[in-house]
Enzyme design. Structure first.
Site, short mmCIF file in Angstrom:
data_model
loop_
_atom_site.label_atom_id
_atom_site.label_comp_id
_atom_site.label_asym_id
_atom_site.label_seq_id
_atom_site.Cartn_x
_atom_site.Cartn_y
_atom_site.Cartn_z
N LYS A 101 0.70 -1.16 -0.10
CA LYS A 101 0.08 0.08 0.00
C LYS A 101 0.90 1.22 -0.03
CE LYS A 101 -4.48 0.58 0.03
NZ LYS A 101 -5.75 -0.53 -0.33
N ASP A 121 -6.93 3.88 -4.45
CA ASP A 121 -7.60 3.83 -3.10
C ASP A 121 -8.42 5.09 -2.95
OD1 ASP A 121 -7.79 1.61 -0.73
OD2 ASP A 121 -7.52 3.64 0.31
N1 GLU Z 1 -7.30 -0.16 -2.83
C1 GLU Z 1 -7.91 -1.50 -3.27
C2 GLU Z 1 -7.94 -2.30 -2.13
O1 GLU Z 1 -7.94 -1.78 -0.98
C3 GLU Z 1 -7.35 -2.04 -4.66
C4 GLU Z 1 -5.93 -2.10 -4.67
C5 GLU Z 1 -5.52 -2.61 -6.20
O2 GLU Z 1 -6.35 -2.83 -6.77
O3 GLU Z 1 -4.33 -2.71 -6.22
O4 GLU Z 1 -7.94 -3.33 -2.25
#
Ligand code: GLU
Length: 447
Positions: free
Chosen positions: A128, A168
């Site tokens: 992340k 996100d």
């Molecule tokens: N932010 C999204 C999650 O919490 C997607 C992350 C992504 O597609 O890499 O899973």
């Protein structure tokens, strides 16, 4: 040392080594406390200190992001990227731009992402990133300059086989566009697979925008099916009004559910006849405005400034806003009003006390790691299309997503059963995700 004492020691160590990062502590505790039965069955995981290793990020990058606002004033933000675990594939997870972002938030999200990504069954590790930059009220030019500065540092840590960010909170197709443009410019490579959530006009997957919300509803459909029920005719309340909430509401309505409320950080819209999702889309996606303007003058809907969306009666409650938005008091209100299903569209939106309350009350509770995994799973489908220079149809991609969500549900359900906790999706998701990661880590030796 007993297994319980061992787990408690691991949690204590995480708290000591990561002072002040309360969301990260919460995320680790939530997973670690469910793993006792796995350690009992697999002493090799303790012997190789798999949990201890999983709790330590493989890498963490923190960097300065200087940029100029419209008044030519210099602004400084902080950028983060935590590559938590790459046992199953390149680091994968979104970027969050929000003023609440600090290392503890990014680490909790990256930690959760390890297990979420693992239960999708796709070849993706957990990561992340983000910044304390607040896109609210910024011009396009300011967002572009911020994204360019952010990528000017981040690009050296990325790559389609190394680390693949996406969106996100605060990061959608606009931001991904600016980030991709800068990556392409700096690296001299049109490396489509380095970012997901791209516009379908230049390498993005159809359905990626809708996938977290749609996937959540496919998961809820399975939860109801397991209890001999269907979505048809039920009433739902959704918190938030961003990407996840909008497409969850859209799919709920398509499947015959009346969605009576949604929210943003300022207030709640209660529309007993059913939320006008197109109106929410216009306010949020086009105008980038606030829900306060919803239904102005129409007289049917009520806007409750600073209201609590969980006080509105419903059978299905979907927290799709942010972490710890649904506490014990709210959980009690939902249960008292006859709620039978809660599924997390956001990451860790339910506090531990509220989660226990739901499970003890017999409410079907779908944790985000499983219920909102459709977003990242569709990112993995985007990576597949990029790798083969292909572009699938909407229908084909949505069917793949539905199959993936059904499989995630079936796996979590089966594992919960196997470990003597039938219907407990928290235990099912944590153990199913952990087992995949732990087995890969064992196979790779001490790395
Ligand atoms: N932010 C999204 C999650 O919490 C997607 C992350 C992504 O597609 O890499 O899973």
């Amino acid at each position: 040392m007993s297994i319980e004492a061992r787990v408690a020691t691991i949690i204590d160590q995480v708290i000591r080594r990561n002072p002040g990062e309360v969301e990260f502590h919460q995320a680790v505790r939530e997973v670690a406390e469910t793993l006792g039965p796995v350690l009992r069955k697999h002493p090799e995981f303790s012997h190789h200190k798999i949990i201890e290793r999983i709790c330590e990020p493989e890498r963490q990058v923190i960097f300065r992001v200087p940029w100029q606002d419209t008044h030519a004033e210099v602004q400084i933000n902080r950028g983060f990227r935590v590559g938590f675990n790459s046992a199953l594939g390149p680091y994968k997870g979104g970027l969050r731009f929000h003023p609440s972002v600090y290392l503890g938030v990014i680490k909790f999200l990256a930690f959760e992402q390890i297990f979420k990504n693992a239960i999708t069954g796709m070849p993706i590790g957990g990561a992340k990133g983000g910044s304390d930059f607040d896109p609210k009220g910024k011009t396009d030019g300011e967002v572009m300059r911020f994204c360019q500065s952010f990528m000017t540092e981040l690009y050296r840590h990325l790559g389609e086989h190394t680390d693949v960010p996406a969106g996100d909170i605060g990061v959608g197709a606009r931001e991904i566009g600016y980030l991709f443009g800068q990556y392409k410019r700096i690296t001299n490579r049109y490396e489509s697979g380095v970012l997901t959530g791209k516009s379908p006009e230049w390498g993005g997957a159809l359905v990626r925008k809708e996938s977290t919300g749609y996937g959540l509803i496919f998961f809820v459909e399975e939860m109801l099916k397991a209890r001999g029920q269907t979505l048809e005719g039920k009433t739902a309340v959704v918190s938030g009004s961003g990407n996840v909430a909008i497409y969850a509401m859209e799919k709920l309505q398509a499947l015959g559910v009346r969605v009576v409320a949604c929210s943003d950080s300022n207030g709640v819209v209660h529309d007993p006849q059913g939320i006008d999702v197109e109106a929410v889309k216009r306010i949020k996606e086009v105008e980038r405005g606030r829900l306060e303007s919803y239904g102005r003058g129409s007289g049917k809907a009520k806007y409750i400034a600073q209201g609590c969306v969980w006080d509105i009666p419903c059978q299905i409650a979907l927290p799709c806003a942010t972490q710890n938005e649904l506490d014990e008091r709210a959980a009690r209100a939902l249960v008292g009003n006859g709620c039978i299903v809660v599924a997390e569209g956001a990451n860790m939106p339910t506090t531990p006390e509220a989660t226990h309350l739901f499970i003890d009350a017999g409410v079907a509770f779908g944790p985000g790691k499983a219920a909102n995994a459709g977003g990242v799973a569709t990112s993995a489908l985007e990576m597949q299309q990029n790798a083969s220079r292909d572009a699938w149809t909407f229908e084909f991609t949505e069917n793949r997503l539905r199959e993936i969500m059904r499989k995630i549900h079936a796996d979590c359900y089966a594992v919960a059963d196997e470990y003597g906790k039938p219907g407990n999706y928290v235990i099912g998701a944590n153990i199913a995700g952990f087992l995949r990661v732990a087995r890969a880590m064992l196979a790779f030796g001490l790395v």
